[in-house]
Design a protein around this motif. Structure first.
Motif, PDB file in Angstrom:
ATOM      1  N   TRP A 269       0.821  -1.212   0.000  1.00  0.00           N
ATOM      2  CA  TRP A 269       0.000   0.000   0.000  1.00  0.00           C
ATOM      3  C   TRP A 269       0.854   1.261   0.000  1.00  0.00           C
ATOM      4  N   ILE A 270       2.004   1.191   0.676  1.00  0.00           N
ATOM      5  CA  ILE A 270       2.907   2.348   0.658  1.00  0.00           C
ATOM      6  C   ILE A 270       3.487   2.532  -0.746  1.00  0.00           C
ATOM      7  N   GLU A 271       3.851   1.398  -1.367  1.00  0.00           N
ATOM      8  CA  GLU A 271       4.414   1.484  -2.718  1.00  0.00           C
ATOM      9  C   GLU A 271       3.376   2.035  -3.692  1.00  0.00           C
ATOM     10  N   ARG A 272       2.116   1.609  -3.543  1.00  0.00           N
ATOM     11  CA  ARG A 272       1.062   2.134  -4.419  1.00  0.00           C
ATOM     12  C   ARG A 272       0.859   3.626  -4.196  1.00  0.00           C
ATOM     13  N   PHE A 273       0.897   4.032  -2.907  1.00  0.00           N
ATOM     14  CA  PHE A 273       0.730   5.443  -2.577  1.00  0.00           C
ATOM     15  C   PHE A 273       1.879   6.270  -3.180  1.00  0.00           C
ATOM     16  N   ALA A 274       3.113   5.777  -3.015  1.00  0.00           N
ATOM     17  CA  ALA A 274       4.279   6.488  -3.569  1.00  0.00           C
ATOM     18  C   ALA A 274       4.194   6.568  -5.088  1.00  0.00           C
ATOM     19  N   ASN A 275       3.717   5.483  -5.699  1.00  0.00           N
ATOM     20  CA  ASN A 275       3.596   5.461  -7.166  1.00  0.00           C
ATOM     21  C   ASN A 275       2.574   6.486  -7.645  1.00  0.00           C
ATOM     22  N   SER A 276       1.424   6.533  -6.985  1.00  0.00           N
ATOM     23  CA  SER A 276       0.394   7.502  -7.379  1.00  0.00           C
ATOM     24  C   SER A 276       0.859   8.925  -7.114  1.00  0.00           C
ATOM     25  N   LEU A 277       1.585   9.124  -6.013  1.00  0.00           N
ATOM     26  CA  LEU A 277       2.103  10.446  -5.686  1.00  0.00           C
ATOM     27  C   LEU A 277       3.111  10.912  -6.732  1.00  0.00           C
ATOM     28  N   ALA A 278       3.961   9.995  -7.155  1.00  0.00           N
ATOM     29  CA  ALA A 278       5.010  10.341  -8.124  1.00  0.00           C
ATOM     30  C   ALA A 278       4.428  10.738  -9.475  1.00  0.00           C
ATOM     31  N   HIS A 279       3.254  10.195  -9.821  1.00  0.00           N
ATOM     32  CA  HIS A 279       2.689  10.457 -11.150  1.00  0.00           C
ATOM     33  C   HIS A 279       1.651  11.573 -11.155  1.00  0.00           C
ATOM     34  N   LEU A 280       1.502  12.285 -10.025  1.00  0.00           N
ATOM     35  CA  LEU A 280       0.598  13.427 -10.002  1.00  0.00           C
ATOM     36  C   LEU A 280       1.170  14.568 -10.845  1.00  0.00           C
ATOM     37  N   PRO A 281       0.310  15.417 -11.448  1.00  0.00           N
ATOM     38  CA  PRO A 281       0.817  16.596 -12.164  1.00  0.00           C
ATOM     39  C   PRO A 281       1.535  17.540 -11.205  1.00  0.00           C
ATOM     40  N   ARG A 282       2.460  18.346 -11.734  1.00  0.00           N
ATOM     41  CA  ARG A 282       3.236  19.252 -10.897  1.00  0.00           C
ATOM     42  C   ARG A 282       2.336  20.230 -10.137  1.00  0.00           C
ATOM     43  N   SER A 283       1.263  20.693 -10.794  1.00  0.00           N
ATOM     44  CA  SER A 283       0.376  21.656 -10.136  1.00  0.00           C
ATOM     45  C   SER A 283      -0.274  21.055  -8.898  1.00  0.00           C
ATOM     46  N   ARG A 284      -0.672  19.796  -8.984  1.00  0.00           N
ATOM     47  CA  ARG A 284      -1.310  19.147  -7.833  1.00  0.00           C
ATOM     48  C   ARG A 284      -0.307  18.889  -6.716  1.00  0.00           C
ATOM     49  N   LYS A 285       0.911  18.571  -7.091  1.00  0.00           N
ATOM     50  CA  LYS A 285       1.945  18.367  -6.069  1.00  0.00           C
ATOM     51  C   LYS A 285       2.197  19.654  -5.293  1.00  0.00           C
ATOM     52  N   ARG A 286       2.185  20.804  -5.991  1.00  0.00           N
ATOM     53  CA  ARG A 286       2.388  22.085  -5.313  1.00  0.00           C
ATOM     54  C   ARG A 286       1.214  22.404  -4.377  1.00  0.00           C
ATOM     55  N   LEU A 287      -0.005  22.101  -4.834  1.00  0.00           N
ATOM     56  CA  LEU A 287      -1.172  22.324  -3.975  1.00  0.00           C
ATOM     57  C   LEU A 287      -1.106  21.461  -2.722  1.00  0.00           C
ATOM     58  N   LEU A 288      -0.632  20.212  -2.857  1.00  0.00           N
ATOM     59  CA  LEU A 288      -0.492  19.340  -1.697  1.00  0.00           C
ATOM     60  C   LEU A 288       0.503  19.901  -0.700  1.00  0.00           C
ATOM     61  N   MET A 289       1.660  20.401  -1.215  1.00  0.00           N
ATOM     62  CA  MET A 289       2.661  20.991  -0.312  1.00  0.00           C
ATOM     63  C   MET A 289       2.090  22.224   0.384  1.00  0.00           C
ATOM     64  N   LEU A 290       1.384  23.059  -0.400  1.00  0.00           N
ATOM     65  CA  LEU A 290       0.787  24.254   0.183  1.00  0.00           C
ATOM     66  C   LEU A 290      -0.262  23.882   1.235  1.00  0.00           C
ATOM     67  N   GLY A 291      -1.113  22.896   0.928  1.00  0.00           N
ATOM     68  CA  GLY A 291      -2.135  22.463   1.879  1.00  0.00           C
ATOM     69  C   GLY A 291      -1.536  21.910   3.160  1.00  0.00           C
ATOM     70  N   ALA A 292      -0.443  21.149   3.021  1.00  0.00           N
ATOM     71  CA  ALA A 292       0.216  20.590   4.210  1.00  0.00           C
ATOM     72  C   ALA A 292       0.748  21.700   5.104  1.00  0.00           C
ATOM     73  N   ASP A 293       1.266  22.784   4.506  1.00  0.00           N
ATOM     74  CA  ASP A 293       1.782  23.886   5.314  1.00  0.00           C
ATOM     75  C   ASP A 293       0.650  24.689   5.950  1.00  0.00           C
ATOM     76  N   VAL A 294      -0.434  24.909   5.196  1.00  0.00           N
ATOM     77  CA  VAL A 294      -1.569  25.666   5.734  1.00  0.00           C
ATOM     78  C   VAL A 294      -2.161  24.956   6.952  1.00  0.00           C
ATOM     79  N   ILE A 295      -2.220  23.636   6.922  1.00  0.00           N
ATOM     80  CA  ILE A 295      -2.741  22.876   8.056  1.00  0.00           C
ATOM     81  C   ILE A 295      -1.694  22.737   9.156  1.00  0.00           C
ATOM     82  N   GLY A 296      -0.459  22.489   8.762  1.00  0.00           N
ATOM     83  CA  GLY A 296       0.565  22.149   9.743  1.00  0.00           C
ATOM     84  C   GLY A 296       1.139  23.312  10.510  1.00  0.00           C
ATOM     85  N   ILE A 297       1.332  24.502   9.871  1.00  0.00           N
ATOM     86  CA  ILE A 297       1.970  25.633  10.551  1.00  0.00           C
ATOM     87  C   ILE A 297       1.166  26.072  11.792  1.00  0.00           C
TER      88      ILE A 297
END
Length: 667
Positions: free
Chosen positions: A4-32
């Motif tokens: 399941w971790i490998e599947r998650f990493a695989n799906s994460l790796a193939h996300l578009p760049r724009s979605r990856k940036r939104l995920l990083m931004l969302g993680a900071d908005v929640i985490g800070i």
């Protein structure tokens, strides 16, 4: 890694760049805000610390961090390839945002929250922002390297460190450790990899699952590289190497462009540096022609001639495709090096004397390297007439055209198979040498000389590319005889020595290149199998990967080759070039045998052609019966027809015999 971790990493790796940036931004908005709340809780010693009017502080934490992170480029970075610069960016970004938040907290009139919680927030923010990114980086890289080949890098120097970084970025190979000969580096960690001595390699194979070795030794001598290869060979690891420093510095290759071990490394002989004066003498500023320019040797001669900057280089080739390929390559080389060489590509056969003469006179050719020839022993043995035409008469016609066009130097590319030949190919090459020696004795301002050498590694039809192809197909590797040995030289080395030998000729010279020690072909096959990470399958190892099959010597093939007829040899200005003093025929005798050979060829009389070869080349001793395919077919058809005629005559009914009529008599 769990699926399941490998599947998650695989799906994460193939996300578009724009979605990856939104995920990083969302993680900071929640985490800070959560990190700030945790820091205040830790400072006050309680999780219940709500004070009215302080909600603004959590909003301020976001407003002072996210814009700073954007400015620092933390959302533009490719997480999987983040390196040391990213650590600096995270530190500067978090520190800047905390300074801004501290200024706001001090300026705010209601300071119910202790300011001493700010340093705690700074520490945890660093851990959160940096940790989340490097955690995802590790997850992605582990996902990619889990399926990669685990490799050891031999050489912990600058090339090795650069190679390790390049491999991590590419993900095709996963570097496990360094091996280095420098004892002072053993046990240290370089670029995240521990350095071991060579003796630990077998242990790394067992414990780390290492499947191959990458040689990061671009400046090491061939002799040292061969010693390393011999030490690695028993482990049956695939061995690859980085390009030479010359190619790297010239921009033709990168360190991470690993390739199979160079064929020259298998010889273990360091090339002798060329004599620049010898190289320049017949080439620089002159009009040069190479016949057979599309072949292995001809093309390499052209590459090296181009670098010596002749005024003009003529490529003569009978194969349209070969001429197209070599011209295209050389024009790219001229453009990349910024050379001012006029390149002329000409279709033509050196056998056509008139065509040769017209070309030589039109361009004012001064030097000819005659590399056009048929060289494959079995093929020439089965096509005797064509072999004689191409190897003898093409040389003669090209030489006569050179004489008439007043060419200064004519260099024939010969072969070690011309010495005590047992096959038609070798005999024709020795015959061609005799023709040039005869022309020189006839009197000529053109200097004729011959350069004789053995097998060339990586040339078309040679054993190294054949073995490599057979190994990649899964075998078997075919060797004619377990005891067959050959002299070998690399293509660039042979071409370089040919160019130097040509400038030393006084006329009629036979130059012999020092080929080093002969190589047993069976041992070469075993080494190539081992260095490609496989094992030999034989009686001692029935579960091996690749079988070696001995097919028997081919028609007219010798167990070993020689370079000299007799022992009459002298040295030259070059350490690896010798001048052989060998017998030759006066021109009238050469003219006579050429005329006899011409008659035999016009009648397609293979038996007579071989007889003339034997008369002219005293050392030629055919290994067996005539192998020419067309001649053999004609003989077989002729015998069959003769049998049919005999059978018909035998079966035909005979007419009864009658008494002759009585002749009239006179009385």
């Amino acid at each position: 890694m769990p699926r399941w971790i490998e599947r998650f990493a695989n799906s994460l790796a193939h996300l578009p760049r724009s979605r990856k940036r939104l995920l990083m931004l969302g993680a900071d908005v929640i985490g800070i805000p959560l990190v700030l709340w945790f820091a205040i809780s830790l400072r006050l010693g309680t999780a219940y610390h709500h004070v009215g009017g302080t909600e603004w502080l959590y909003v301020a934490a976001l407003l002072t961090s996210v814009p700073v992170f954007v400015r620092m480029g933390l959302y533009r970075a490719v997480i999987r390839f983040m390196g040391p610069k990213a650590i600096v960016a995270v530190f500067m970004g978090v520190s800047s945002s905390v300074v801004l938040l501290s200024l706001l907290a001090l300026a705010w009139p209601n300071r119910s929250i202790p300011v001493t919680a700010i340093p705690i927030y700074w520490a945890f923010a660093l851990i959160y922002v940096g940790g989340t990114r490097f955690l995802v980086r590790g997850l992605l890289n582990f996902r990619w390297t889990n399926a990669a080949q685990r490799m050891v890098i031999y050489g912990a120097g600058a090339a090795g460190v650069q190679l390790a970084g390049g491999l991590r970025r590419e993900g095709r190979y996963y570097p496990v450790a360094f091996i280095d000969d420098n004892a002072s580096l053993h046990g240290s960690t370089i670029s995240g990899l521990e350095v071991f001595p060579m003796e630990e390699l077998a242990g790394l194979v067992r414990e780390e699952g290492v499947t191959g070795v990458l040689l990061a030794l671009p400046s090491q001598s061939r002799r040292r590289r061969q010693e390393i290869l011999k030490a690695i060979e028993p482990l049956s690891l695939r061995v690859q190497t980085v390009p030479d420093y010359g190619d790297i510095l010239a921009g033709h290759a990168r360190v991470e462009d690993v390739r199979d071990v160079d064929a020259g490394d298998l010889l273990g002989r360091d090339p002798v540096p060329p004599n620049t004066q010898l190289l320049d003498a017949c080439i620089r500023g002159k009009v040069v022609m190479v016949t057979g320019a599309g072949g292995s040797i001809g093309a390499e001669l052209c590459r090296q001639i181009i670098r010596l900057q002749p005024a003009q280089l003529l490529l003569l080739e009978m194969s349209e495709l070969a001429l197209y390929n070599v011209e295209r390559e050389l024009r790219l080389l001229i453009a990349s090096k910024g050379l001012s060489v006029d390149l002329v590509a000409l279709l033509g056969d050196a056998h056509h004397k008139h065509r040769m003469k017209e070309i030589l006179q039109a361009y004012g050719v001064q030097t000819i390297y005659h590399a056009a020839a048929y060289k494959h022993v079995p093929i020439v043995e089965q096509n005797v007439i064509e072999g004689i035409y191409n190897n003898i008469f093409s040389t003669w016609n090209a030489a006569e055209a050179a004489l008439e066009a007043r060419v200064e130097t004519f260099v024939l590319i010969s072969t070690d198979k011309a010495v005590n030949p047992t096959n038609v190919m070798g005999a024709t090459k020795r015959f061609a040498e005799i023709v040039l020696q005869g022309l020189q004795s006839r009197g000529s301002h053109t200097r004729f000389c011959m350069v004789r050498f053995g097998n060339v590694l990586e040339s078309s039809g040679s054993v190294v590319p054949l073995f490599r192809e057979q190994i990649r197909r899964g075998g078997p590797v075919t060797v004619t005889h377990k005891d067959v040995i050959r002299y070998f030289m690399t293509i660039p080395e042979a071409a370089q020595l040919v160019l130097q030998a040509g400038s030393m000729g006084k006329g009629g010279d036979v130059f012999v290149l020092d080929m080093g020690k002969p190589v047993r072909i069976a041992d070469l096959a075993k080494r190539m199998i081992s260095l490609m990470g496989l094992t030999v399958r034989d009686e001692l190892n029935p579960d091996g990967d690749i079988e070696i099959v001995y097919t028997g010597l081919r028609p007219a093939e010798k167990l070993y080759e020689e370079l000299l007829i007799g022992n009459n040899v002298t040295g030259t200005e070059h350490a690896m070039i010798m001048r052989a003093m060998e017998h030759c025929l006066p021109w009238p005798e050469v003219q006579r045998v050429l005329d006899e050979m011409s008659v035999a060829l016009s009648r397609f009389d293979c038996d007579r052609a071989r007889e003339v070869l034997m008369q002219t080349v005293a050392e030629y001793r055919p290994a067996g019966a005539m192998q020419d395919l067309v001649w053999s077919r004609k003989v077989a058809v002729g015998l069959a027809q003769a049998k049919n005629v005999t059978a018909i005559e035998t079966r035909r009914p005979r007419k009864p015999m009658t008494a002759p009529a009585a002749s009239p008599t006179t009385h």
